[in-house]
Write an enzyme that holds these catalytic residues in place. Structure first.
Site, PDB file in Angstrom:
ATOM      1  N   LYS A  11       0.735  -1.235  -0.448  1.00  0.00           N
ATOM      2  CA  LYS A  11      -0.069   0.109   0.103  1.00  0.00           C
ATOM      3  C   LYS A  11       0.857   1.025  -0.095  1.00  0.00           C
ATOM      4  CE  LYS A  11      -4.123  -2.291   0.594  1.00  0.00           C
ATOM      5  NZ  LYS A  11      -3.981  -3.589   0.469  1.00  0.00           N
TER       6      LYS A  11
HETATM    7  C1  LIG Z   1      -3.806  -4.403  -0.808  1.00  0.00           C
HETATM    8  C2  LIG Z   1      -3.225  -5.578  -0.544  1.00  0.00           C
HETATM    9  C3  LIG Z   1      -3.410  -6.535  -1.760  1.00  0.00           C
HETATM   10  C4  LIG Z   1      -4.465  -6.179  -2.741  1.00  0.00           C
HETATM   11  O1  LIG Z   1      -3.886  -5.445  -3.240  1.00  0.00           O
HETATM   12  P1  LIG Z   1      -5.716  -5.042  -4.248  1.00  0.00           P
HETATM   13  O2  LIG Z   1      -4.867  -3.648  -5.254  1.00  0.00           O
HETATM   14  O3  LIG Z   1      -6.735  -4.742  -3.605  1.00  0.00           O
HETATM   15  O4  LIG Z   1      -5.622  -5.903  -5.167  1.00  0.00           O
HETATM   16  C5  LIG Z   1      -3.015  -8.259  -1.892  1.00  0.00           C
HETATM   17  N1  LIG Z   1      -1.947  -8.296  -1.082  1.00  0.00           N
HETATM   18  C6  LIG Z   1      -1.749  -6.996   0.789  1.00  0.00           C
HETATM   19  C7  LIG Z   1      -0.498  -7.053   1.334  1.00  0.00           C
HETATM   20  C8  LIG Z   1      -2.544  -5.976   0.250  1.00  0.00           C
HETATM   21  O5  LIG Z   1      -2.031  -4.724   1.233  1.00  0.00           O
END
Ligand SMILES: *Cc1c(COP(=O)(O)O)cnc(C)c1O
Length: 497
Positions: A112
């Site tokens: 993120k």
């Molecule tokens: C948010 C997140 C995801 C998923 O990503 P999206 O963009 O929502 O598909 C996968 N792995 C981790 C560790 C995340 O924090």
């Protein structure tokens, strides 16, 4: 210009779309034209560092930000000492046909950060450009990762305050500590005595409470959200697809023009959608492989054309992918139907009203020409963490393991020899208990910090500084409230500042 996936006359600049977040008719903002690049443009990326690559990609989409503005935002997000490696998003080659793209070197050890380090600076500039005088109050309901990444990204950013609500017993101890130790003059963290649903519902109610919003507007505050449908969260993610490709070219792993597969652990479909934009721009991509966990609504959709959220919700070892409504899919549907906003609008209404929708054969065929999808169970995920460790000496987190496992399934079923890049979305230290259990059979120690030490020995990596420090850091946030008191808590926080 940016327009809504559900039609209408609205046409916004990038800055306006980032400030507004979601279109008036409920749609998501999409670029009217997708910029195109060529092989020389890609070749040039090789000599650039991550910040320069970000500049090259972002300037094509954020055309109303000046070059100097973008440089400042990018430096603030990815510049010196923000990430624990100057590569920002390094590619690690494990085998001739399999590389890992590590997206977790940022301040909160999860992917993120790639977007939430940049978005606040873009938003702050949007405010300036629009002449908006109100202080923007970002409200976040979090089940863990997003809250911390948003706090880190928004801390001490001009004209913005952030209030994060988390369910008191619904986040891991590491995640809780990450939030209650958060520094910054404009941040607040509140524990809610309820579960994640209560917390999220509380935030949604605040957004929808017109009277409350009007009262706060009169006091110079305007609410906004930092969730993953904002274009400003999507666009930074396009960069690392190009960056990974350029790194592989430079290392001689691939030759110019060679197509690669990207395998993406998917929840809200933001990460993989950024890959789709990279593809549309001209990055040589053969397949985008969507990897889901037991909440396999997306995998089923890409296999059958039917999106059905009426199913049991599973808590899994990869909690950041425990999602049944993948909002960003709407943008993909808009593009693959040739901008058919009426159809997108109908499907999204069916999803809300009936809980499912079904796309026709033509659309499904178009989707499947580029996307492939499958899912991995918790058992397979655990086995994969151990298998990757035993074979390559590489320690991966459960989300990354889901992607690795789905990549294996893809190869078994298709025999496609295309080289694959597996996107790694979290540091294994962030999910220390699951990873140590996968590697040793158990993680009996109750103390998080002992488990971090164990994982450090097993992986051969130091504990990320920002996690190791948590033990000693001052607990700065101790407010808690009942779900029904969330609005009042916001009011109190904003008045006492
Ligand atoms: C948010 C997140 C995801 C998923 O990503 P999206 O963009 O929502 O598909 C996968 N792995 C981790 C560790 C995340 O924090």
């Amino acid at each position: 210009m940016y327009i809504s996936t559900r039609g209408g006359e609205e046409q916004l600049t990038a800055a306006q779309a980032i400030l507004k977040g979601i279109a008036g008719n409920g749609g998501l903002y999409v670029p009217e034209d997708i910029p195109a690049i060529d092989s020389a443009w890609i070749a040039n990326l090789q000599a650039m560092d991550y910040c320069q690559r970000a500049q090259a990609v972002l300037s094509l989409f954020l055309t109303d930000y000046s070059a100097d503005e973008l440089v400042a935002c990018i430096q603030a997000a990815y510049g010196a000492d923000k990430f624990d490696t100057s590569d920002v998003a390094p590619v690690v080659k494990l085998a001739e046909d399999s590389s890992i793209l590590e997206l977790w070197h940022g301040p909160t050890s999860a992917f993120k950060d790639m977007a939430l380090q940049l978005l606040p600076h873009l938003l702050s500039l949007s405010l300036k450009k629009s002449g908006e005088k109100a202080e923007v109050v970002i409200l976040v309901a979090t089940s863990g990762d997003t809250g911390k990444a948003a706090l880190e990204g928004f801390k001490d950013v001009n004209q913005i305050r952030i209030i994060v609500f988390y369910p008191q017993d619904g986040v891991s101890e590491i995640q809780r500590l990450q939030m209650v130790t958060q520094e910054g003059g404009n941040v607040s963290v509140v524990a809610v005595t309820g579960n994640f649903d209560d917390t999220q519902t509380g935030v949604k109610q605040i957004f929808n409470d017109t009277a409350f919003n009007a009262r706060l507007a009169a006091q110079g505050h305007q609410f906004s959200s930092a969730n993953s449908i904002n274009w400003g969260r999507l666009v930074p993610q396009i960069v690392y697809y190009f960056s990974a490709y350029a790194d592989m070219l430079k290392a001689g792993t691939i030759s110019a023009g060679e197509k690669v597969n990207f395998v993406v652990p998917t929840g809200n479909f933001g990460n993989i959608l950024a890959g789709y934009y990279a593809y549309r721009m001209g990055l040589p991509i053969n397949k985008l492989i969507c990897a889901a966990n037991n909440n396999n609504v997306l995998a089923e959709f890409l296999q059958t054309g039917r999106y059905d959220r009426r199913r049991e919700f599973h808590k899994t070892l990869s909690p950041s992918m425990d999602i049944l409504i993948s909002s960003n899919l709407e943008r993909l549907l808009y593009h693959v139907t040739g901008q058919d906003t009426a159809r997108v609008d109908r499907w999204m209404r069916e999803l809300t009203e009936e809980g499912f929708y079904q796309v026709d054969e033509t659309v499904l065929t178009a989707l499947q020409s580029l996307f492939w999808a499958d899912w991995s169970s918790d058992q397979q995920t655990t086995e994969t963490i151990a298998a990757v460790y035993n074979k390559f000496g590489y320690t991966c987190d459960p989300h990354t393991a889901v992607a690795w496992e789905v990549c294996e399934k893809y190869r078994q079923q298709t025999a496609d020899p295309t080289k694959a890049v597996i996107l790694s979305t979290a540091s294994p230290f962030k999910f220390n208990t699951s990873v140590v259990t996968a590697l040793q059979g158990t993680a009996e120690e109750a103390n998080e910090f002992v488990i971090l030490e164990q994982l450090s020995r097993l992986s051969g990596w130091p504990i990320p500084k920002q996690l190791a420090e948590l033990e000693q850091k001052q607990r700065l946030h101790s407010i808690s409230c009942k779900p029904e008191e969330m609005a009042k808590t916001v009011q109190d926080i904003l008045q006492n500042k």
